[in-house]
Motif scaffolding. Sequence first.
Motif, PDB file in Angstrom:
ATOM      1  N   ASP A   1       0.461  -6.932   1.615  1.00  0.00           N
ATOM      2  CA  ASP A   1      -0.840  -6.921   2.268  1.00  0.00           C
ATOM      3  C   ASP A   1      -1.560  -8.213   1.875  1.00  0.00           C
ATOM      4  OD1 ASP A   1      -3.713  -6.520   2.595  1.00  0.00           O
ATOM      5  OD2 ASP A   1      -3.219  -4.430   3.035  1.00  0.00           O
ATOM      6  N   LYS A   2      -1.985  -8.973   2.867  1.00  0.00           N
ATOM      7  CA  LYS A   2      -2.555 -10.292   2.585  1.00  0.00           C
ATOM      8  C   LYS A   2      -3.821 -10.207   1.737  1.00  0.00           C
ATOM      9  CE  LYS A   2      -4.041 -14.575   4.794  1.00  0.00           C
ATOM     10  NZ  LYS A   2      -4.263 -15.295   6.073  1.00  0.00           N
ATOM     11  N   ASN A   3      -4.619  -9.179   1.934  1.00  0.00           N
ATOM     12  CA  ASN A   3      -5.898  -9.073   1.233  1.00  0.00           C
ATOM     13  C   ASN A   3      -5.753  -8.551  -0.193  1.00  0.00           C
ATOM     14  OD1 ASN A   3      -7.389 -10.015   3.418  1.00  0.00           O
ATOM     15  ND2 ASN A   3      -7.576  -7.969   4.301  1.00  0.00           N
ATOM     16  N   THR A   4      -4.867  -7.583  -0.396  1.00  0.00           N
ATOM     17  CA  THR A   4      -4.795  -6.900  -1.695  1.00  0.00           C
ATOM     18  C   THR A   4      -3.526  -7.198  -2.482  1.00  0.00           C
ATOM     19  OG1 THR A   4      -3.728  -4.927  -0.762  1.00  0.00           O
ATOM     20  CG2 THR A   4      -6.147  -5.009  -0.727  1.00  0.00           C
ATOM     21  N   ASN A   5      -2.526  -7.821  -1.841  1.00  0.00           N
ATOM     22  CA  ASN A   5      -1.210  -8.047  -2.446  1.00  0.00           C
ATOM     23  C   ASN A   5      -0.487  -6.741  -2.767  1.00  0.00           C
ATOM     24  OD1 ASN A   5      -0.959 -10.805  -2.286  1.00  0.00           O
ATOM     25  ND2 ASN A   5      -1.843 -11.195  -4.297  1.00  0.00           N
TER      26      ASN A   5
ATOM     27  N   SER B   1      -2.336 -10.185  12.668  1.00  0.00           N
ATOM     28  CA  SER B   1      -2.744  -8.818  12.330  1.00  0.00           C
ATOM     29  C   SER B   1      -2.138  -7.816  13.284  1.00  0.00           C
ATOM     30  CB  SER B   1      -4.269  -8.706  12.390  1.00  0.00           C
ATOM     31  OG  SER B   1      -4.653  -7.368  12.262  1.00  0.00           O
TER      32      SER B   1
ATOM     33  N   SER C   1       1.500 -15.994   7.290  1.00  0.00           N
ATOM     34  CA  SER C   1       1.160 -14.607   7.594  1.00  0.00           C
ATOM     35  C   SER C   1       1.448 -14.302   9.048  1.00  0.00           C
ATOM     36  CB  SER C   1      -0.322 -14.354   7.307  1.00  0.00           C
ATOM     37  OG  SER C   1      -1.119 -15.145   8.153  1.00  0.00           O
TER      38      SER C   1
ATOM     39  N   GLU D   1      -5.126  -3.092   6.758  1.00  0.00           N
ATOM     40  CA  GLU D   1      -6.371  -3.269   7.495  1.00  0.00           C
ATOM     41  C   GLU D   1      -6.439  -4.609   8.215  1.00  0.00           C
ATOM     42  OE1 GLU D   1      -9.556  -2.661   4.798  1.00  0.00           O
ATOM     43  OE2 GLU D   1      -9.107  -0.535   4.444  1.00  0.00           O
ATOM     44  N   ASP D   2      -5.823  -5.632   7.660  1.00  0.00           N
ATOM     45  CA  ASP D   2      -5.963  -6.942   8.268  1.00  0.00           C
ATOM     46  C   ASP D   2      -4.592  -7.541   8.600  1.00  0.00           C
ATOM     47  OD1 ASP D   2      -6.961  -9.276   9.208  1.00  0.00           O
ATOM     48  OD2 ASP D   2      -7.553 -10.090   7.259  1.00  0.00           O
ATOM     49  N   GLU D   3      -3.999  -8.265   7.679  1.00  0.00           N
ATOM     50  CA  GLU D   3      -2.728  -8.929   7.912  1.00  0.00           C
ATOM     51  C   GLU D   3      -1.775  -8.663   6.766  1.00  0.00           C
ATOM     52  OE1 GLU D   3      -3.607 -13.031   8.321  1.00  0.00           O
ATOM     53  OE2 GLU D   3      -4.446 -12.843  10.336  1.00  0.00           O
TER      54      GLU D   3
END
Length: 733
Positions: A178-182, A518, A515, A211-213
Motif C-alpha cells: 500500500d503506497k500510503n501505509t506500506n 489507483s 506505482s 484506499e489510494d494506490e
Amino acid sequence: MPPKNKKQKEVVDERFQAIVLTDSFQTRFMPLTSAKPRCLLPLANVPLIEYTLEFLAKAGVNEVYLMCSSHADQIQEYIENSKWTSKNSTFSIKTIMSLESRSVGDAMRDLDNRGLITGDFLLVSGDVVTNIDFSKVMNAHKQRKTIDKDHIVTMVLTPASPLHRTRSRVEPAAFILDKNTNRCLYYQQLPPADGKKTSINIDPELLEDVEDEFVIRNDLIDCHVDICSPHVPQIFQENFDYQYLRNDFVKGVLTSDLLKKTIYAYITDGSEYAARVESWATYNAVSQDILARWCYPLVPDSNLSENNSYTYEFNHIYKEDKIILAQSCKIGNCTSIGTSTIVGDATSIDKSVIGKNCKIGSNVTINNSYIWDNAIIEDNAIITKSIVAFDAKIKKNSIIGDGSVIGFNVVIGENQQVPHNYRIIDVPIKKIDDDFDSSSFDSDSNDVSETNIASNEPTHINDTDIVGDDGVGSLYISERELDDESETESIMSGSINQHSGMIYQMNNLALSDDSIASISNRKSKRHSRHSSKGRRLSTTSALSTDFENGMSDEEEDEHFDKEAYATVERAIDNNHDLDTAALELNTLKMSMNVGYHEVRLATLQAMIAKIKQYVSTETLNAKDATNKLFTSWGPLFQRQAFDDQERIDLLQLLQQECTTLPAEYNQIVLFVAVKVLYDLDLVPEENILEWWNSAASNASTDLQLVKKLTENFIVWLQDAEEESEEESDEDSD
C-alpha cells in the motif's frame, strides 16, 4: 514506595527480546559448512555472527536467544568464550539447542513450545550485516500497532537497484505494498530467468481495502530483519506445513481468509547499509563493502572481535600488529591483513582479506580473494576470486581458478591448476539425497540444512588429478544436478559456470517500480476472468514483466496436477493418515502457487481413478468402492472447500469427473459420493440443492444423464426440508 514498585514492574514488562536463527537451513556454503556453521565463518576476519550481535546491541535488545541446530556445540562454545557473556555485555545471551529443527518453521514451533516470548521480539538470521538506525524502525512499528490492532510483523527492507551486488540472486522477490501505509498486500518470490515471461498473480480481493494506490517493489533488499508479535510463533504452530519465513508464513498470512492479520514494511532511507551473507556472491560483495567502509562503523578497525588489532591506512588498507611484509611486496587497496602474517618478496595482494598467521611466499598473486587463518601460500602461486579456508596449503607454482573454494586442511600440490568454480574438501562427505526438483524456483525448498549431512566417510581418497600426487583433498560435487552453490560461485568469479544452468540474469528484469494507478476508481469496472485458476487470475492482477523465466502458468498447473494426483494416490495405496496427505497437498499448493480449485480437482481425479480400478479389477463394486473411498478420504475436502461457493464447485467437479466413468455405473458413483459428503457434514443441504439447480450442472447431456440416479436423493432432501418448515410453522402457531 508503591510508585517505585510500579516502575520496576514496567521495566520488566518492556524488555526487548531477539531471536537469532544461527542455522541457515541451506547448503550454499558447502562443503565448508559440513564442518563449521555459516555464522562462524569469517567475514573480513571476524566471525559472521559478530556483525549480527553488534546490530542487536545497538538496537537496545535486552535478551538474545540463539536458536541452534547445525553444529550447535560449536556455537555454544564460541558464545561462552565471547565478550557477550561478560558483565559488560548490553544483553543476556542464551543458546537454545533446537537440534531437531530443519527449517525456520521448525525453529519457530520449538520457540513457541518453550514459552520464551514475552512480547514483541526481533527475529534475525545469524548472517546479517547492517548499520540501520533501529530506533526509527521500532518507533514506526509501535505507531503502526496503535492504529492497526491486527499488525503482527514489521519487515525491514532496504532499497537497492536490481543489479546491486548485495541483492539476492537466488531469492529474488517482489513486494506489493500500500503506497500510503506500506502495508504488505502480497509477496511473491520471482523465478530464475530461462527465456520465458512470468507474471505476479494476485487475488483482486486482497487489494479492495487499498484506499489510494499500491506499488510493486522489486528493488528491495530483504535481510529478514523482522519485528514480530507473539502471534508469529503461534501461527507457525497452528500451520505445521509452514516451513519458510517468506514464501510460507508471509504469503500464507497475506492470503488467508481466516487469520485476518497484517504485515507492514519499513523501508530505510537508502543511506543505511543492510545485507545478508546468504551466498558466495554476497559473501564477496559484503566483504568488499566492509573494506570500502560502506557499512561504517562495521569496519575492520572497529575491531569487533576482542583479539583483533586493526589500524586503518590510506586506500582502505587495514593491518594488524606483528605482520611482516617484504619491502618489495605490493599491497593494493581494499585489503586487510591479519596479525602474525608473513608476506614474501614481489608478492601482490589486491582487494583481498588475509587472515591471521598466514604464510604468503614470494612472487605470489592474490586478487579479490579470501585467505583464512593459518593458510600457507607458497612461491609463485596465483589465486583469483577464490577462497582458501583455515589451515589449507597451496604449494609452489599452483593456480587456483576463479570462483573456487579450497576447504579446511586441503593441500594443493606443486604445479597444479584447479579449474574455475571447483570446491575441494579434505575428506569426502557422505551426503543424503535431498530430492532436488529442478522445476522449483523456491530457493529455500531447494536447500537442506547442514544438520542433515552425514558424517565423513572413514576412507581418505585423494583426487590426484586435481590436488596432485603430493596434495590432500577431493572434489566436492553436490548431489543436485543443478545447484545454487555453483551458481553463486560463478557470480562471485564473474563468469558463468556452464554446468550450473541456473545463473540468474538480473539484467533481464523490467518490472516497473512505479506505482500502479489507483484501483479504487476502477473497482466498478473490474471484471474477473474466471478460469480453472479460480481466484488466482484476473485481468487486473496478472501484472506481467519482461523477466524471462520459469514455467508458464499452464505448465505449472499441469505439473501440480501430476504431483497432487500422485500424492493422493500414494496416500490411498499406503493408507496414510489424513493429516499427512493434507500437509503434502497444502505444501504443493503453496510451492506451485495454485488455488484450492486445483487441489480439489486433483484429489477427485485420484479418488475417481481408484474407484475405476476397484471396479475394473472386480475388487469392489461401484457402490462399495465409492462408499469406502469417500468415507475414508472425503474429509480431505474439509481442508479444501471453506465456503458455499467452494463446496458447490466441489460438487460440480465431482459431477464432471463422474462423466468420465463408464455409463453402467457412473450414476451410482455420483449418487453415493454426494450422499457420503452430506452424511459426513462436508457439504450441507443448501449447497447440494444450489448445485443441483445451477445452470452449470445441466450444461450438457452427459452432465444431465449422470445426475439421473441422484435425483431420488435430491427429492428426499427437498421433502425433508418441506417437512422441517411445516413443523417449524406448527411450533410457531
